[in-house]
Write an enzyme that holds these catalytic residues in place. Structure first.
Site, mmCIF file in Angstrom:
data_model
loop_
_atom_site.group_PDB
_atom_site.id
_atom_site.type_symbol
_atom_site.label_atom_id
_atom_site.label_comp_id
_atom_site.label_asym_id
_atom_site.label_seq_id
_atom_site.Cartn_x
_atom_site.Cartn_y
_atom_site.Cartn_z
ATOM 1 N N HIS A 4 7.696 -27.697 4.595
ATOM 2 C CA HIS A 4 7.279 -26.289 4.730
ATOM 3 C C HIS A 4 7.732 -25.455 3.515
ATOM 4 O O HIS A 4 8.009 -24.265 3.648
ATOM 5 C CB HIS A 4 7.775 -25.710 6.059
ATOM 6 N N HIS B 84 14.990 -19.605 8.688
ATOM 7 C CA HIS B 84 15.896 -19.591 7.530
ATOM 8 C C HIS B 84 16.532 -18.209 7.410
ATOM 9 O O HIS B 84 16.270 -17.474 6.460
ATOM 10 C CB HIS B 84 15.147 -19.945 6.251
ATOM 11 N N HIS C 130 15.552 -32.697 0.043
ATOM 12 C CA HIS C 130 15.785 -31.484 -0.729
ATOM 13 C C HIS C 130 17.207 -30.984 -0.655
ATOM 14 O O HIS C 130 17.797 -30.901 0.404
ATOM 15 C CB HIS C 130 14.766 -30.374 -0.521
ATOM 16 N N GLU D 125 16.642 -31.214 7.712
ATOM 17 C CA GLU D 125 15.458 -30.674 8.406
ATOM 18 C C GLU D 125 14.623 -31.792 9.031
ATOM 19 O O GLU D 125 13.854 -31.550 9.957
ATOM 20 C CB GLU D 125 14.577 -29.861 7.444
HETATM 21 C C1 DHB Z 1 12.703 -24.503 -0.137
HETATM 22 C C2 DHB Z 1 13.060 -23.909 1.059
HETATM 23 C C3 DHB Z 1 12.882 -24.581 2.255
HETATM 24 O O1 DHB Z 1 13.154 -24.020 3.450
HETATM 25 C C4 DHB Z 1 12.402 -25.858 2.276
HETATM 26 O O2 DHB Z 1 12.325 -26.491 3.452
HETATM 27 C C5 DHB Z 1 12.048 -26.469 1.079
HETATM 28 C C6 DHB Z 1 12.189 -25.785 -0.126
HETATM 29 C C7 DHB Z 1 12.863 -23.764 -1.409
HETATM 30 O O3 DHB Z 1 13.405 -22.660 -1.398
HETATM 31 O O4 DHB Z 1 12.399 -24.280 -2.445
HETATM 32 FE FE FE Z 2 13.245 -25.253 5.062
#
Ligand code: DHB
Ligand code: FE
Length: 280
Positions: A12, A59, A193, A240
């Site tokens: 996402h 978030h 990530h 996540e």
């Molecule tokens: C980013 C934020 C998110 O919540 C995620 O799931 C993936 C990437 C970001 O800030 O790049």
């Molecule tokens: Fe996220």
């Protein structure tokens, strides 16, 4: 009766939402990331499902350190896109399905999942970016959405096993709703990530793809991945992915894979996407 016809998962990443909103999906950088969603957009247009139960994490848009629900279900009639610092995304308001949501809340709580019931909340990129990826830029979203928010932002998040079991309980709840509804379950977030610190930008494509492999078919292996493995192998936000297991638990034992997509890089992270249907 209501029935779960399919499940999907997708990253996402907010930058994907910004690329859609700013008309940049055809840019050289973004085109390969979006190409993997073309199949699903065409498929979704044919499916015409009634409701998506959308598993995502907030978030710090609707919740903050004052209130941290582990599992929350949105029972409102409507949810507005959240202002995440640059103003709300230019996307339609999200229509809920209050009757089914309340039924699921009751069924889950009596099934011993202590859900937090939310009657008012804004929804951030965790929920709106997946809708944009699957449906583009319509005047109104073509499905009703029941948001289920999972805390994966503040330690301790729920275990993958608990998430899978929540999915199984969601399937029981849907199957006991008397209205004839076509329901999909979506899990969002992931894949690799790490957004901050010395490891920022960490991508582990081999681990991500093995996770996708193990999501398919008749396997329950993913239930038992410990939190520390997600953190070590995929970065702190890789946790996540436990939300994908809610989707997978809701589909039952065996699944057939309809579509799969993995692309690096997108922003600082990997894009992963899979579409599954239950096999009875
Ligand atoms: C980013 C934020 C998110 O919540 C995620 O799931 C993936 C990437 C970001 O800030 O790049
Ligand atoms: Fe996220």
């Amino acid at each position: 009766m209501a029935r779960i016809t399919a499940g999907l998962t997708t990253s996402h990443i907010p930058a994907l939402g910004a690329a859609i909103d700013l008309g940049k999906t055809g840019d050289t950088y973004w085109a390969p990331a979006f190409a993997g969603y073309e199949w699903t957009r065409a498929w979704e247009a044919e499916q015409k499902s009634d409701v998506v139960i959308l598993i995502y994490n907030d978030h710090a848009s609707a919740f903050d350190m004052k209130v941290i629900p582990t599992f929350a279900i949105g029972c409102a009639e409507e949810f507005q896109p959240a202002d995440e610092g640059w103003g709300p995304r230019p996307v339609p308001a999200v229509q809920g399905h209050a009757d089914l949501a309340w039924h699921i809340a009751q069924s889950l709580i009596l099934d011993e999942f202590d859900m937090t019931i939310i009657n008012e909340m804004d929804v951030d990129h965790g929920l709106t970016v997946p809708l944009s990826l699957m449906f583009g830029q319509p005047e109104a979203w073509p499905v009703k959405v029941i948001p289920i928010a999972v805390n994966v932002v503040t330690y301790p998040p729920p275990s993958g096993n608990r998430c899978w079991a929540l999915g199984e309980a969601i399937a029981r709840a849907v199957a006991s709703f008397p209205e004839d509804l076509d329901v999909q379950v979506w899990g969002t977030g992931g894949m690799s990530h790490q957004l901050q610190g010395p490891r920022a930008g960490l991508i582990n494509a081999a681990w991500d793809n093995r996770f996708l492999d193990r999501l398919e078919g008749d396997t329950q292996e993913l239930r038992h991945i410990p939190h520390i493995e997600y953190l070590r192998e995929t970065g702190s936000e890789g946790i996540e992915m436990v939300m994908w297991l809610v989707m997978r638990g809701a589909l039952g034992r065996a699944t057939r894979t309809l579509h799969r997509h993995y692309h690096v890089p997108a922003s600082n992270t990997a894009v992963g996407h899979i579409v599954l249907e239950p096999v009875s």
